[in-house]
Scaffold this active site. Sequence first.
Site, PDB file in Angstrom:
ATOM      1  N   SER A 170       0.834  -1.214   0.000  1.00  0.00           N
ATOM      2  CA  SER A 170       0.000   0.000   0.000  1.00  0.00           C
ATOM      3  C   SER A 170       0.866   1.261   0.000  1.00  0.00           C
ATOM      4  CB  SER A 170      -0.966  -0.003   1.186  1.00  0.00           C
ATOM      5  OG  SER A 170      -0.285   0.135   2.406  1.00  0.00           O
ATOM      6  N   ASN A 171       2.035   1.204   0.625  1.00  0.00           N
ATOM      7  CA  ASN A 171       2.951   2.357   0.556  1.00  0.00           C
ATOM      8  C   ASN A 171       3.532   2.518  -0.843  1.00  0.00           C
ATOM      9  OD1 ASN A 171       3.401   3.776   3.277  1.00  0.00           O
ATOM     10  ND2 ASN A 171       3.340   1.611   3.816  1.00  0.00           N
ATOM     11  N   ARG A 201      22.219 -14.931   4.936  1.00  0.00           N
ATOM     12  CA  ARG A 201      21.800 -13.539   4.830  1.00  0.00           C
ATOM     13  C   ARG A 201      22.749 -12.775   3.894  1.00  0.00           C
ATOM     14  NH1 ARG A 201      18.066 -11.103   7.777  1.00  0.00           N
ATOM     15  NH2 ARG A 201      17.875 -12.616   9.432  1.00  0.00           N
ATOM     16  N   HIS A 228       8.727   2.840   9.337  1.00  0.00           N
ATOM     17  CA  HIS A 228       8.545   1.943  10.483  1.00  0.00           C
ATOM     18  C   HIS A 228       7.323   2.394  11.280  1.00  0.00           C
ATOM     19  CE1 HIS A 228       9.605  -0.933  13.575  1.00  0.00           C
ATOM     20  NE2 HIS A 228       9.290  -0.003  14.442  1.00  0.00           N
ATOM     21  N   THR A 288      20.452   2.945   8.407  1.00  0.00           N
ATOM     22  CA  THR A 288      21.856   2.717   8.764  1.00  0.00           C
ATOM     23  C   THR A 288      21.979   1.261   9.211  1.00  0.00           C
ATOM     24  OG1 THR A 288      21.523   3.348  11.060  1.00  0.00           O
ATOM     25  CG2 THR A 288      22.139   5.115   9.530  1.00  0.00           C
ATOM     26  N   ASP A 295      16.212  -0.188  12.548  1.00  0.00           N
ATOM     27  CA  ASP A 295      15.228   0.839  12.924  1.00  0.00           C
ATOM     28  C   ASP A 295      15.881   1.974  13.717  1.00  0.00           C
ATOM     29  OD1 ASP A 295      13.246  -0.721  11.726  1.00  0.00           O
ATOM     30  OD2 ASP A 295      12.783  -1.756  13.597  1.00  0.00           O
ATOM     31  N   GLN A 350      -1.684   7.514   7.696  1.00  0.00           N
ATOM     32  CA  GLN A 350      -0.634   8.536   7.813  1.00  0.00           C
ATOM     33  C   GLN A 350       0.627   8.127   7.042  1.00  0.00           C
ATOM     34  OE1 GLN A 350      -0.957  11.633   9.200  1.00  0.00           O
ATOM     35  NE2 GLN A 350      -3.065  10.894   9.134  1.00  0.00           N
ATOM     36  N   GLU A 351       0.908   6.823   7.003  1.00  0.00           N
ATOM     37  CA  GLU A 351       2.068   6.346   6.232  1.00  0.00           C
ATOM     38  C   GLU A 351       1.964   6.815   4.787  1.00  0.00           C
ATOM     39  OE1 GLU A 351       2.840   2.154   6.535  1.00  0.00           O
ATOM     40  OE2 GLU A 351       2.591   2.123   8.708  1.00  0.00           O
TER      41      GLU A 351
HETATM   42  C1  GAR Z   1       3.598  -0.855   6.812  1.00  0.00           C
HETATM   43  O1  GAR Z   1       2.642  -0.617   7.805  1.00  0.00           O
HETATM   44  C2  GAR Z   1       4.989  -0.526   7.301  1.00  0.00           C
HETATM   45  O2  GAR Z   1       4.999   0.517   8.213  1.00  0.00           O
HETATM   46  C3  GAR Z   1       5.399  -1.821   7.934  1.00  0.00           C
HETATM   47  O3  GAR Z   1       4.862  -2.815   7.106  1.00  0.00           O
HETATM   48  C4  GAR Z   1       3.665  -2.341   6.506  1.00  0.00           C
HETATM   49  C5  GAR Z   1       3.714  -2.616   5.021  1.00  0.00           C
HETATM   50  O4  GAR Z   1       2.490  -2.297   4.412  1.00  0.00           O
HETATM   51  N1  GAR Z   1       6.819  -1.924   8.026  1.00  0.00           N
HETATM   52  C6  GAR Z   1       7.454  -2.560   9.006  1.00  0.00           C
HETATM   53  O5  GAR Z   1       6.892  -3.136   9.904  1.00  0.00           O
HETATM   54  C7  GAR Z   1       8.972  -2.519   8.895  1.00  0.00           C
HETATM   55  N2  GAR Z   1       9.577  -3.205  10.025  1.00  0.00           N
HETATM   56  P1  GAR Z   1       2.382  -2.162   2.837  1.00  0.00           P
HETATM   57  O6  GAR Z   1       3.023  -3.405   2.230  1.00  0.00           O
HETATM   58  O7  GAR Z   1       0.919  -2.119   2.583  1.00  0.00           O
HETATM   59  O8  GAR Z   1       3.096  -0.903   2.424  1.00  0.00           O
END
Ligand code: GAR
Length: 209
Positions: A13-14, A65, A109, A141, A145, A173-174
């Site tokens: 969604s972001n 990793r 985050h 970095t 987080d 808000q994101e």
């Molecule tokens: C978001 O809420 C973001 O803040 C979180 O994952 C979601 C992804 O949503 N990120 C974390 O937790 C990073 N540790 P999206 O796939 O719909 O953008």
Amino acid sequence: PTRVVVLISGSGSNLQALIDGQQRGQLPIDIVAVISNRPAVRGLLRAEHAGIPAEVLDHTRYDSREAFDTALQECIDHYRPELVVLAGFMRILTPTFTRHYEGRMLNIHPSLLPKYQGLHTHQRALDAGESEHGVTVHFVTAELDGGPPAVQARVPVLPGDDAESLAARVQSQEHVIYPLAVKWFAEGRLRMESGRALLNNEPLGPNGY
Ligand code: GAR
């Protein structure tokens, strides 16, 4: 426009908020690729629908990793991005990788960092009885987080909230602050220098903008 690669693990969604901003002409960016570490997630469909090259780099197919991060770096750098955007990318990254992108990688985050680093942020904020919660866009970095905040948004915790309702309030808000931070970066107004985030050449405080 600024060349951007977006990394995702899920719904995207972001990513969609950035695609929408670009398509409306509000963001001076070109999303040149979307890379997911999980196959068949909704974010990949969003990329395809927008005509953006989408790639899957399945982390379960790598022995370590380090091996995954090396392959990921190669995949990203093939697209020559000026900015890498972590948008719900749920992998811990090696210091070699984060150093390579220092100053040109952002993460979002879902907490008011430095509070609630890591997972399950909404439930933890509820369990702690917080009256306020939120979301932070920060430069990445080596510290998980822990990079300097660029933009933060606050939301109230309301009576009767559960993790789901609180997450939805935070997510709305994101979708405002991530495009904003990316816009400022693309305009050259937001940058990282000596471990600090600067906006219009002014150092930002611990809460970002
Ligand atoms: C978001 O809420 C973001 O803040 C979180 O994952 C979601 C992804 O949503 N990120 C974390 O937790 C990073 N540790 P999206 O796939 O719909 O953008």
